[in-house]
Design a protein around this motif. Structure first.
Motif, PDB file in Angstrom:
ATOM      1  N   ARG A 307       0.810  -1.219   0.000  1.00 16.94           N
ATOM      2  CA  ARG A 307       0.000   0.000   0.000  1.00 16.94           C
ATOM      3  C   ARG A 307       0.849   1.278   0.000  1.00 16.94           C
ATOM      4  O   ARG A 307       0.326   2.373  -0.165  1.00 16.94           O
ATOM      5  CB  ARG A 307      -0.940   0.000   1.205  1.00 16.94           C
ATOM      6  N   LEU A 308       2.142   1.122   0.159  1.00 16.21           N
ATOM      7  CA  LEU A 308       3.045   2.260   0.097  1.00 16.21           C
ATOM      8  C   LEU A 308       3.639   2.429  -1.290  1.00 16.21           C
ATOM      9  O   LEU A 308       4.401   3.374  -1.523  1.00 16.21           O
ATOM     10  CB  LEU A 308       4.189   2.093   1.110  1.00 16.21           C
ATOM     11  N   LYS A 309       3.273   1.549  -2.223  1.00 13.02           N
ATOM     12  CA  LYS A 309       3.921   1.541  -3.532  1.00 13.02           C
ATOM     13  C   LYS A 309       2.906   1.702  -4.657  1.00 13.02           C
ATOM     14  O   LYS A 309       1.718   1.467  -4.479  1.00 13.02           O
ATOM     15  CB  LYS A 309       4.679   0.218  -3.735  1.00 13.02           C
ATOM     16  N   LYS A 310       3.420   2.128  -5.796  1.00 16.23           N
ATOM     17  CA  LYS A 310       2.578   2.205  -6.986  1.00 16.23           C
ATOM     18  C   LYS A 310       3.418   1.813  -8.202  1.00 16.23           C
ATOM     19  O   LYS A 310       4.652   1.727  -8.119  1.00 16.23           O
ATOM     20  CB  LYS A 310       1.983   3.600  -7.159  1.00 16.23           C
ATOM     21  N   GLU A 311       2.764   1.609  -9.313  1.00 11.63           N
ATOM     22  CA  GLU A 311       3.423   1.206 -10.564  1.00 11.63           C
ATOM     23  C   GLU A 311       4.290  -0.031 -10.352  1.00 11.63           C
ATOM     24  O   GLU A 311       5.453  -0.101 -10.771  1.00 11.63           O
ATOM     25  CB  GLU A 311       4.271   2.365 -11.119  1.00 11.63           C
ATOM     26  N   VAL A 312       3.719  -1.026  -9.676  1.00 12.84           N
ATOM     27  CA  VAL A 312       4.435  -2.274  -9.403  1.00 12.84           C
ATOM     28  C   VAL A 312       4.506  -3.105 -10.690  1.00 12.84           C
ATOM     29  O   VAL A 312       3.484  -3.357 -11.335  1.00 12.84           O
ATOM     30  CB  VAL A 312       3.737  -3.072  -8.289  1.00 12.84           C
ATOM     31  N   VAL A 313       5.710  -3.511 -11.080  1.00  7.23           N
ATOM     32  CA  VAL A 313       5.900  -4.354 -12.269  1.00  7.23           C
ATOM     33  C   VAL A 313       6.693  -5.581 -11.835  1.00  7.23           C
ATOM     34  O   VAL A 313       7.868  -5.459 -11.437  1.00  7.23           O
ATOM     35  CB  VAL A 313       6.660  -3.603 -13.385  1.00  7.23           C
ATOM     36  N   TYR A 314       6.091  -6.757 -11.861  1.00  8.04           N
ATOM     37  CA  TYR A 314       6.775  -7.983 -11.460  1.00  8.04           C
ATOM     38  C   TYR A 314       7.745  -8.419 -12.563  1.00  8.04           C
ATOM     39  O   TYR A 314       7.473  -8.307 -13.758  1.00  8.04           O
ATOM     40  CB  TYR A 314       5.770  -9.087 -11.176  1.00  8.04           C
ATOM     41  N   GLN A 315       8.901  -8.911 -12.123  1.00  7.45           N
ATOM     42  CA  GLN A 315       9.929  -9.322 -13.059  1.00  7.45           C
ATOM     43  C   GLN A 315       9.630 -10.719 -13.596  1.00  7.45           C
ATOM     44  O   GLN A 315       9.214 -11.607 -12.851  1.00  7.45           O
ATOM     45  CB  GLN A 315      11.297  -9.329 -12.366  1.00  7.45           C
ATOM     46  N   ASP A 316       9.875 -10.930 -14.885  1.00 10.38           N
ATOM     47  CA  ASP A 316       9.623 -12.254 -15.483  1.00 10.38           C
ATOM     48  C   ASP A 316      10.966 -12.941 -15.735  1.00 10.38           C
ATOM     49  O   ASP A 316      12.021 -12.454 -15.327  1.00 10.38           O
ATOM     50  CB  ASP A 316       8.817 -12.112 -16.782  1.00 10.38           C
ATOM     51  N   ASP A 317      10.915 -14.077 -16.426  1.00  6.90           N
ATOM     52  CA  ASP A 317      12.126 -14.874 -16.608  1.00  6.90           C
ATOM     53  C   ASP A 317      13.168 -14.154 -17.451  1.00  6.90           C
ATOM     54  O   ASP A 317      14.372 -14.323 -17.246  1.00  6.90           O
ATOM     55  CB  ASP A 317      11.767 -16.213 -17.272  1.00  6.90           C
ATOM     56  N   SER A 318      12.697 -13.294 -18.383  1.00  3.19           N
ATOM     57  CA  SER A 318      13.675 -12.548 -19.186  1.00  3.19           C
ATOM     58  C   SER A 318      14.473 -11.584 -18.289  1.00  3.19           C
ATOM     59  O   SER A 318      15.676 -11.371 -18.484  1.00  3.19           O
ATOM     60  CB  SER A 318      12.970 -11.767 -20.300  1.00  3.19           C
ATOM     61  N   ASP A 319      13.794 -11.022 -17.282  1.00  2.00           N
ATOM     62  CA  ASP A 319      14.497 -10.152 -16.335  1.00  2.00           C
ATOM     63  C   ASP A 319      15.451 -10.966 -15.477  1.00  2.00           C
ATOM     64  O   ASP A 319      16.556 -10.513 -15.133  1.00  2.00           O
ATOM     65  CB  ASP A 319      13.499  -9.408 -15.442  1.00  2.00           C
ATOM     66  N   ASN A 320      14.993 -12.205 -15.100  1.00  2.00           N
ATOM     67  CA  ASN A 320      15.860 -13.071 -14.303  1.00  2.00           C
ATOM     68  C   ASN A 320      17.125 -13.447 -15.082  1.00  2.00           C
ATOM     69  O   ASN A 320      18.216 -13.540 -14.512  1.00  2.00           O
ATOM     70  CB  ASN A 320      15.108 -14.331 -13.907  1.00  2.00           C
ATOM     71  N   ILE A 321      16.961 -13.677 -16.414  1.00  3.75           N
ATOM     72  CA  ILE A 321      18.123 -14.011 -17.240  1.00  3.75           C
ATOM     73  C   ILE A 321      19.115 -12.854 -17.235  1.00  3.75           C
ATOM     74  O   ILE A 321      20.327 -13.037 -17.089  1.00  3.75           O
ATOM     75  CB  ILE A 321      17.678 -14.351 -18.671  1.00  3.75           C
ATOM     76  N   ALA A 322      18.579 -11.604 -17.384  1.00  5.76           N
ATOM     77  CA  ALA A 322      19.456 -10.420 -17.392  1.00  5.76           C
ATOM     78  C   ALA A 322      20.167 -10.280 -16.057  1.00  5.76           C
ATOM     79  O   ALA A 322      21.373  -9.965 -16.000  1.00  5.76           O
ATOM     80  CB  ALA A 322      18.635  -9.172 -17.706  1.00  5.76           C
ATOM     81  N   ALA A 323      19.432 -10.503 -14.934  1.00 11.09           N
ATOM     82  CA  ALA A 323      20.039 -10.410 -13.616  1.00 11.09           C
ATOM     83  C   ALA A 323      21.121 -11.473 -13.463  1.00 11.09           C
ATOM     84  O   ALA A 323      22.201 -11.195 -12.910  1.00 11.09           O
ATOM     85  CB  ALA A 323      18.970 -10.564 -12.534  1.00 11.09           C
ATOM     86  N   TYR A 324      20.850 -12.698 -13.935  1.00  8.50           N
ATOM     87  CA  TYR A 324      21.817 -13.794 -13.854  1.00  8.50           C
ATOM     88  C   TYR A 324      23.090 -13.420 -14.619  1.00  8.50           C
ATOM     89  O   TYR A 324      24.213 -13.614 -14.123  1.00  8.50           O
ATOM     90  CB  TYR A 324      21.204 -15.068 -14.414  1.00  8.50           C
ATOM     91  N   GLU A 325      22.916 -12.856 -15.802  1.00 10.04           N
ATOM     92  CA  GLU A 325      24.083 -12.486 -16.599  1.00 10.04           C
ATOM     93  C   GLU A 325      24.901 -11.374 -15.918  1.00 10.04           C
ATOM     94  O   GLU A 325      26.132 -11.350 -15.996  1.00 10.04           O
ATOM     95  CB  GLU A 325      23.617 -12.042 -17.979  1.00 10.04           C
ATOM     96  N   GLN A 326      24.169 -10.439 -15.234  1.00 14.96           N
ATOM     97  CA  GLN A 326      24.886  -9.380 -14.518  1.00 14.96           C
ATOM     98  C   GLN A 326      25.657  -9.949 -13.331  1.00 14.96           C
ATOM     99  O   GLN A 326      26.833  -9.628 -13.121  1.00 14.96           O
ATOM    100  CB  GLN A 326      23.899  -8.304 -14.041  1.00 14.96           C
ATOM    101  N   VAL A 327      24.982 -10.776 -12.532  1.00 14.19           N
ATOM    102  CA  VAL A 327      25.618 -11.331 -11.332  1.00 14.19           C
ATOM    103  C   VAL A 327      26.865 -12.122 -11.713  1.00 14.19           C
ATOM    104  O   VAL A 327      27.880 -12.085 -11.003  1.00 14.19           O
ATOM    105  CB  VAL A 327      24.619 -12.195 -10.540  1.00 14.19           C
ATOM    106  N   MET A 328      26.790 -12.822 -12.828  1.00 16.61           N
ATOM    107  CA  MET A 328      27.938 -13.599 -13.253  1.00 16.61           C
ATOM    108  C   MET A 328      29.129 -12.692 -13.605  1.00 16.61           C
ATOM    109  O   MET A 328      30.272 -13.154 -13.653  1.00 16.61           O
ATOM    110  CB  MET A 328      27.569 -14.471 -14.454  1.00 16.61           C
ATOM    111  N   GLN A 329      28.857 -11.380 -13.822  1.00 16.37           N
ATOM    112  CA  GLN A 329      29.954 -10.446 -14.125  1.00 16.37           C
ATOM    113  C   GLN A 329      30.476  -9.722 -12.885  1.00 16.37           C
ATOM    114  O   GLN A 329      31.473  -8.990 -12.961  1.00 16.37           O
ATOM    115  CB  GLN A 329      29.473  -9.397 -15.140  1.00 16.37           C
TER     116      GLN A 329
END
Length: 420
Positions: A307-329
């Motif tokens: 209730r303190l937030k707005k414009e909530v966008v849940y991350q999907d698998d494509s976002d998880n792939i990007a995060a995985y690629e970043q973490v690996m760097q």
């Protein structure tokens, strides 16, 4: 008759007088009279000239010369008809000169003085009109500068200074005005002063003002109140809410305390008080300062209610792939913090992430602007610092993607084992 007013000095053929009036008619000094100077031996001379009130010419010359000496002039040394006529003439001249002044003395009602000649000396005396006149009771009237009374009580009454409590009266020993400082301005109170309620005493609520101290006594809630802008009610006050517990309260709104130098504390409740002071600042994040040195940011648990937030966008698998690629760097590294001034020593070896590297890969995980050539080596204003919440989410997304890969591999292995 002998004229001997003042003293004379004798040198040559000149007599010089001091306090004399040789030319006054009443002195009856004439040429030819004998002047006796009381020296030892006595000198006798004859007056041959009357030059002024203080100068005579005589013969023979002085032998020896003298100064400030007593003398005598035999003004009636001649019993001739000529001498008598001259004496009478001098007396008449003196009468003519003084009669006007004596008439003014006796008849004028004006506040003035008159000058008369007595025994050859000019004297100024007050006329009758200038003399203070007493009333029938023997006292000088108020209008003439007196009190119009013969006793103290009458004098106070006539002068409007009777005992009383109104302005202009003399205060009696039991005057109630002694019990208040109303209407007084300025001055110094020596010694301590105790302020109590009208009906109070030294055992009830009171304030004591002493040299360099202000003591407040009350069974509860002693306080010092401030009325900013002449407000009708206090705008803020310091109050002892309970024994040993001080509180800052606002008459309206929220009470705020601004400490210009910072807050000085001690180690725990019973430790030694430190000389350092600390402050907090907020500039996109909470920063902690010790004296003038910026220690770093203070991390707290962020609120996360939906209730303190707005414009909530849940991350999907494509976002998880990007995060995985970043973490690996990401490039974990060991390092040591440099010493900063005298307050912060060089640190031990630590394991972590270099924010300057991370901002190039995962900018969401880094806050601040980064230090430049203006950095003074002590206060790292605008330095990069890590957003641990964002880093945790990047790792979570990477793990979720990795978990998906593991599940897919496990499924493929199971299919190979079953021969399907």
């Amino acid at each position: 008759m002998i004229y001997n007013v003042g003293t004379v000095s004798f040198s040559g053929n000149t007599i010089t007088g001091s306090g004399t009036n040789f030319t006054a008619p009443a002195s009856q000094i004439r040429i030819g009279q004998t002047l006796i100077i009381a020296t030892n031996p006595v000198q006798l001379v004859q007056i041959t000239g009357i030059n002024s009130a203080t100068s005579l010419t005589v013969t023979p010359a002085a032998s020896p010369a003298v100064s400030s000496q007593k003398y005598g002039i035999l003004v009636t040394d001649s019993l001739s008809v000529d001498g008598l006529a001259q004496s009478i003439s001098l007396l008449i001249n003196e009468y003519d000169e003084n009669i006007g002044a004596w008439e003014a003395f006796a008849s004028t009602s004006a506040n003035q003085s008159v000058t008369v000649t007595i025994n050859g000396q000019s004297i100024t005396i007050p006329a009758v009109g200038k003399l203070l006149q007493k009333g029938s009771n023997g006292a000088l009237a108020v209008k003439d500068g007196g009190t119009g009374a013969n006793d103290a009580a009458g004098a106070r009454s006539n002068l409007g200074l009777g005992y009383g409590t109104t302005a202009g009266t003399v205060a009696a020993g039991d005057d109630s005005r002694f019990n208040t400082i109303d209407g007084k301005t300025g001055g110094v109170i020596k010694g301590g002063t105790t302020v109590t309620p009208v009906s109070g005493d030294l055992t009830g609520p009171r304030s004591f003002i002493g040299a360099g101290s202000l003591d407040l006594y009350a069974s509860s809630l002693p306080n010092v109140a401030f009325y900013y802008g002449n407000a009708a009610t206090y705008t803020s006050r310091f109050i002892e809410a309970s024994a040993g517990v001080m509180a800052l309260q606002a008459g309206g709104g929220i009470a705020r305390l601004r400490v210009e130098g910072g807050i000085v504390c001690r180690a725990g409740l019973t430790g030694v008080s430190r000389s350092n002071c600390f402050n907090f600042d907020f500039s996109g994040g909470t920063l902690l300062y010790i004296d003038q040195t910026l220690i770093g940011s203070v991390n707290t648990s962020s609120v996360s209610d939906k209730r303190l937030k707005k414009e909530v966008v849940y991350q999907d698998d494509s976002d998880n792939i990007a995060a995985y690629e970043q973490v690996m760097q990401w490039r974990p590294a060991t390092y040591r913090f440099k010493a900063r001034g005298e307050l912060i020593p060089e640190s031990d070896t630590k394991l972590g992430i270099i924010a300057n590297d991370l901002v190039e890969i995962s900018p969401e995980c880094v806050d601040g602007h980064g230090l430049d050539d203006s950095y003074d080596g002590i206060n790292p204003y605008n330095a990069y610092y890590l957003d641990h919440d964002a880093m945790l989410m990047k790792l979570t997304m990477a793990i979720q993607h990795q978990s998906g890969l593991i599940e897919k591999l496990q499924s493929e292995i199971q299919e190979l084992k079953s021969g399907s």
